[in-house]
Motif scaffolding. Sequence first.
Motif, PDB file in Angstrom:
ATOM      1  N   ASP A   1       0.856  -1.181   0.000  1.00 48.12           N
ATOM      2  CA  ASP A   1       0.000   0.000   0.000  1.00 48.12           C
ATOM      3  C   ASP A   1       0.893   1.232   0.000  1.00 48.12           C
ATOM      4  OD1 ASP A   1      -1.776   2.042   0.378  1.00 48.12           O
ATOM      5  OD2 ASP A   1      -2.646   1.263   2.248  1.00 48.12           O
ATOM      6  N   LEU A   2       0.988   1.895  -1.134  1.00 52.31           N
ATOM      7  CA  LEU A   2       1.865   3.059  -1.254  1.00 52.31           C
ATOM      8  C   LEU A   2       1.369   4.271  -0.475  1.00 52.31           C
ATOM      9  CD1 LEU A   2       2.843   2.767  -5.022  1.00 52.31           C
ATOM     10  CD2 LEU A   2       4.334   2.401  -3.054  1.00 52.31           C
ATOM     11  N   SER A   3       0.157   4.198   0.058  1.00 53.81           N
ATOM     12  CA  SER A   3      -0.343   5.290   0.896  1.00 53.81           C
ATOM     13  C   SER A   3       0.008   5.062   2.364  1.00 53.81           C
ATOM     14  CB  SER A   3      -1.865   5.431   0.750  1.00 53.81           C
ATOM     15  OG  SER A   3      -2.540   4.348   1.377  1.00 53.81           O
TER      16      SER A   3
ATOM     17  N   GLY B   1      -0.033  11.781   6.907  1.00 51.47           N
ATOM     18  CA  GLY B   1      -0.118  13.235   6.800  1.00 51.47           C
ATOM     19  C   GLY B   1       0.156  13.796   5.423  1.00 51.47           C
ATOM     20  N   MET B   2       0.078  12.946   4.394  1.00 50.72           N
ATOM     21  CA  MET B   2       0.302  13.421   3.032  1.00 50.72           C
ATOM     22  C   MET B   2      -0.973  13.316   2.212  1.00 50.72           C
ATOM     23  SD  MET B   2       4.084  11.791   2.240  1.00 50.72           S
ATOM     24  CE  MET B   2       4.056  10.486   3.486  1.00 50.72           C
ATOM     25  N   ASN B   3      -1.092  14.175   1.203  1.00 52.93           N
ATOM     26  CA  ASN B   3      -2.201  14.089   0.271  1.00 52.93           C
ATOM     27  C   ASN B   3      -2.188  12.704  -0.371  1.00 52.93           C
ATOM     28  OD1 ASN B   3      -3.120  14.248  -2.702  1.00 52.93           O
ATOM     29  ND2 ASN B   3      -4.014  16.095  -1.834  1.00 52.93           N
ATOM     30  N   PHE B   4      -3.341  12.049  -0.405  1.00 56.65           N
ATOM     31  CA  PHE B   4      -3.411  10.663  -0.877  1.00 56.65           C
ATOM     32  C   PHE B   4      -2.851  10.507  -2.288  1.00 56.65           C
ATOM     33  CE2 PHE B   4      -5.726   7.244  -3.085  1.00 56.65           C
ATOM     34  CZ  PHE B   4      -5.386   6.156  -2.279  1.00 56.65           C
ATOM     35  N   ILE B   5      -3.247  11.383  -3.212  1.00 62.59           N
ATOM     36  CA  ILE B   5      -2.760  11.290  -4.586  1.00 62.59           C
ATOM     37  C   ILE B   5      -1.242  11.455  -4.627  1.00 62.59           C
ATOM     38  CG2 ILE B   5      -2.788  12.363  -6.878  1.00 62.59           C
ATOM     39  CD1 ILE B   5      -5.706  13.117  -6.369  1.00 62.59           C
ATOM     40  N   MET B   6      -0.740  12.443  -3.897  1.00 63.48           N
ATOM     41  CA  MET B   6       0.697  12.694  -3.888  1.00 63.48           C
ATOM     42  C   MET B   6       1.471  11.530  -3.278  1.00 63.48           C
ATOM     43  SD  MET B   6       1.536  15.472  -5.433  1.00 63.48           S
ATOM     44  CE  MET B   6       3.238  15.512  -4.865  1.00 63.48           C
ATOM     45  N   GLN B   7       0.931  10.934  -2.220  1.00 65.89           N
ATOM     46  CA  GLN B   7       1.668   9.840  -1.583  1.00 65.89           C
ATOM     47  C   GLN B   7       1.682   8.589  -2.452  1.00 65.89           C
ATOM     48  OE1 GLN B   7       0.920   9.089   2.558  1.00 65.89           O
ATOM     49  NE2 GLN B   7       2.203   7.258   2.607  1.00 65.89           N
TER      50      GLN B   7
ATOM     51  N   VAL C   1       3.126  21.490 -11.108  1.00 67.71           N
ATOM     52  CA  VAL C   1       3.949  22.503 -10.445  1.00 67.71           C
ATOM     53  C   VAL C   1       4.438  21.910  -9.126  1.00 67.71           C
ATOM     54  CG1 VAL C   1       2.728  24.473 -11.451  1.00 67.71           C
ATOM     55  CG2 VAL C   1       1.966  23.546  -9.269  1.00 67.71           C
ATOM     56  N   VAL C   2       5.521  22.462  -8.610  1.00 67.76           N
ATOM     57  CA  VAL C   2       6.014  22.049  -7.302  1.00 67.76           C
ATOM     58  C   VAL C   2       5.927  23.249  -6.377  1.00 67.76           C
ATOM     59  CG1 VAL C   2       7.919  21.050  -6.000  1.00 67.76           C
ATOM     60  CG2 VAL C   2       7.570  20.388  -8.384  1.00 67.76           C
ATOM     61  N   ASP C   3       4.906  23.241  -5.539  1.00 66.60           N
ATOM     62  CA  ASP C   3       4.642  24.319  -4.589  1.00 66.60           C
ATOM     63  C   ASP C   3       4.838  23.729  -3.194  1.00 66.60           C
ATOM     64  OD1 ASP C   3       3.559  26.145  -2.824  1.00 66.60           O
ATOM     65  OD2 ASP C   3       1.768  26.557  -4.018  1.00 66.60           O
ATOM     66  N   PHE C   4       6.012  23.950  -2.615  1.00 66.67           N
ATOM     67  CA  PHE C   4       6.348  23.287  -1.358  1.00 66.67           C
ATOM     68  C   PHE C   4       5.440  23.705  -0.206  1.00 66.67           C
ATOM     69  CE2 PHE C   4      10.318  23.112  -3.805  1.00 66.67           C
ATOM     70  CZ  PHE C   4      10.519  21.738  -3.787  1.00 66.67           C
ATOM     71  N   THR C   5       4.889  24.895  -0.266  1.00 65.52           N
ATOM     72  CA  THR C   5       3.995  25.362   0.799  1.00 65.52           C
ATOM     73  C   THR C   5       2.677  24.605   0.778  1.00 65.52           C
ATOM     74  OG1 THR C   5       4.968  27.580   0.708  1.00 65.52           O
ATOM     75  CG2 THR C   5       2.815  27.357   1.780  1.00 65.52           C
ATOM     76  N   ASN C   6       2.213  24.260  -0.418  1.00 69.27           N
ATOM     77  CA  ASN C   6       0.875  23.664  -0.554  1.00 69.27           C
ATOM     78  C   ASN C   6       0.897  22.266  -1.155  1.00 69.27           C
ATOM     79  OD1 ASN C   6      -0.678  26.120   0.241  1.00 69.27           O
ATOM     80  ND2 ASN C   6       0.351  26.969  -1.564  1.00 69.27           N
ATOM     81  N   ILE C   7       2.047  21.605  -1.137  1.00 63.87           N
ATOM     82  CA  ILE C   7       2.197  20.346  -1.863  1.00 63.87           C
ATOM     83  C   ILE C   7       1.220  19.275  -1.397  1.00 63.87           C
ATOM     84  CG2 ILE C   7       4.001  19.354  -0.365  1.00 63.87           C
ATOM     85  CD1 ILE C   7       5.385  18.469  -3.030  1.00 63.87           C
ATOM     86  N   ASN C   8       0.859  19.285  -0.109  1.00 65.38           N
ATOM     87  CA  ASN C   8      -0.077  18.289   0.422  1.00 65.38           C
ATOM     88  C   ASN C   8      -1.381  18.910   0.915  1.00 65.38           C
ATOM     89  OD1 ASN C   8       1.238  15.626   0.266  1.00 65.38           O
ATOM     90  ND2 ASN C   8       2.820  16.587   1.535  1.00 65.38           N
ATOM     91  N   ARG C   9      -1.632  20.125   0.539  1.00 70.25           N
ATOM     92  CA  ARG C   9      -2.799  20.853   1.047  1.00 70.25           C
ATOM     93  C   ARG C   9      -4.099  20.308   0.459  1.00 70.25           C
ATOM     94  NH1 ARG C   9      -3.364  27.449   0.743  1.00 70.25           N
ATOM     95  NH2 ARG C   9      -5.458  27.635   1.645  1.00 70.25           N
ATOM     96  N   LEU C  10      -5.125  20.224   1.299  1.00 69.67           N
ATOM     97  CA  LEU C  10      -6.436  19.773   0.864  1.00 69.67           C
ATOM     98  C   LEU C  10      -7.303  20.959   0.444  1.00 69.67           C
ATOM     99  CD1 LEU C  10      -7.302  17.071   3.561  1.00 69.67           C
ATOM    100  CD2 LEU C  10      -6.085  16.795   1.400  1.00 69.67           C
TER     101      LEU C  10
ATOM    102  N   GLU D   1      14.874  16.852  -0.477  1.00 67.50           N
ATOM    103  CA  GLU D   1      14.945  17.110   0.968  1.00 67.50           C
ATOM    104  C   GLU D   1      13.566  17.085   1.613  1.00 67.50           C
ATOM    105  OE1 GLU D   1      17.026  20.810   1.075  1.00 67.50           O
ATOM    106  OE2 GLU D   1      19.009  19.876   0.816  1.00 67.50           O
ATOM    107  N   GLU D   2      12.568  17.658   0.929  1.00 69.70           N
ATOM    108  CA  GLU D   2      11.212  17.646   1.460  1.00 69.70           C
ATOM    109  C   GLU D   2      10.645  16.229   1.462  1.00 69.70           C
ATOM    110  OE1 GLU D   2       7.548  19.507   2.883  1.00 69.70           O
ATOM    111  OE2 GLU D   2       9.718  19.741   3.074  1.00 69.70           O
ATOM    112  N   SER D   3      10.967  15.463   0.448  1.00 65.69           N
ATOM    113  CA  SER D   3      10.496  14.080   0.366  1.00 65.69           C
ATOM    114  C   SER D   3      11.084  13.240   1.493  1.00 65.69           C
ATOM    115  CB  SER D   3      10.863  13.467  -0.986  1.00 65.69           C
ATOM    116  OG  SER D   3      10.294  14.207  -2.048  1.00 65.69           O
ATOM    117  N   ILE D   4      12.378  13.410   1.743  1.00 65.23           N
ATOM    118  CA  ILE D   4      13.039  12.692   2.835  1.00 65.23           C
ATOM    119  C   ILE D   4      12.358  13.009   4.167  1.00 65.23           C
ATOM    120  CG2 ILE D   4      15.160  12.576   4.204  1.00 65.23           C
ATOM    121  CD1 ILE D   4      15.312  11.023   1.590  1.00 65.23           C
ATOM    122  N   ARG D   5      12.027  14.269   4.363  1.00 66.41           N
ATOM    123  CA  ARG D   5      11.369  14.675   5.606  1.00 66.41           C
ATOM    124  C   ARG D   5       9.983  14.062   5.731  1.00 66.41           C
ATOM    125  NH1 ARG D   5       7.770  18.241   7.620  1.00 66.41           N
ATOM    126  NH2 ARG D   5       7.190  19.031   5.549  1.00 66.41           N
ATOM    127  N   LEU D   6       9.219  14.113   4.667  1.00 68.47           N
ATOM    128  CA  LEU D   6       7.834  13.649   4.721  1.00 68.47           C
ATOM    129  C   LEU D   6       7.715  12.133   4.855  1.00 68.47           C
ATOM    130  CD1 LEU D   6       6.218  16.054   2.110  1.00 68.47           C
ATOM    131  CD2 LEU D   6       5.722  15.969   4.552  1.00 68.47           C
TER     132      LEU D   6
END
Length: 330
Positions: free
Chosen positions: A96-98, A137-143, A184-193, A309-314
């Motif tokens: 399960d990749l989510s 804690g990540m957006n389902f599609i993104m995860q 787009v890669v928007d680090f502020t809103n990358i996982n925002r609902l 770096e953001e991916s490693i953190r998340l």
Amino acid sequence: MLGLIYFIFITSIVAVLVGLWQKNTNVLCKSKKNLEGKTAIVTGGTSGMGLRIATDFASRGAKVIVACPFIDEGTNGRKHIIERTGNEKVIFKLLDLSSITSIRKFSSEILQTEERLDILVNNAGVGIGFDYLTKDGMNFIMQVNYFGSFLLTILLLPLLLKTGKPGEPARIVNTSSVLHNIGVVDFTNINRLNYWYGIQCYGNSKLCLVLFAHELTKRLNNKNVVINCVDPGAVGTPIFNCVGWFLGGIITYFFKNFFKTPWEGAQTAIHVALDKKAGEVSGQFFKNCKLSRAKQAGYDDKIAVQLWEESIRLVKMDQDEVYQCLQPLS
């Protein structure tokens, strides 16, 4: 009203003409490579394009591990591959990749049980209509489409690095999409609902896969593992069921008949996994079994590093673990 009908008519005619042109220009993988003694993992390898990719590898003699989060689908997919190819070396594993927990469990089992890993195809993905956060804690599609594949790849790197040899590198194939062009890669809103349209979020995830391939190529620094991305084209697969079974069925039927069937859509991934020249490049983008070019943002060094770096953190890795994953298994 008449104007709307006229617009729909003209649009339909153009779509059909484009589709017929597409059907006549689809390219098939020509590699005759035998995979006896090789091992491949295909995520989402139990339906759609993934099933066709896994079936092709099995028909060439590979040991194929297909992964998905559904027991019935996985069991039936494995059975289908064995029946079609006569190859009993097909294994189904839950993934399960989510879920970070599921990814780590899967990866740990692979590292403990497998002696080699020649091909990893990050094919699994979801469409639109999933605007919620996972337990991680990540957006389902993104995860599912990006962060999960990122973590899986990093955790499996030691086995890929152990397997790859000069002139015969281990290969990672990321399934991107033409829709990476709107990403787009928007680090502020990358996982925002409640922020992105579903199709935009999907495009974002597919652009991230391109940036990941670009950055990992630099970090591997020619260590006998290559990673490339593919655009399979417009393919009629179950991914469209995310918009409902009726509308999804219509879209799937249209794409299958006027653009690509899952088998046709699988060809570029198969080509990148097997073709000799495709194994000589890394961090690149392929379309219709040919070296192509992603949009320019997919090669931005600064954004790629930030995304890494953001991916490693998340995905909750630390730098020591990442360093260890960049070393081959002894």
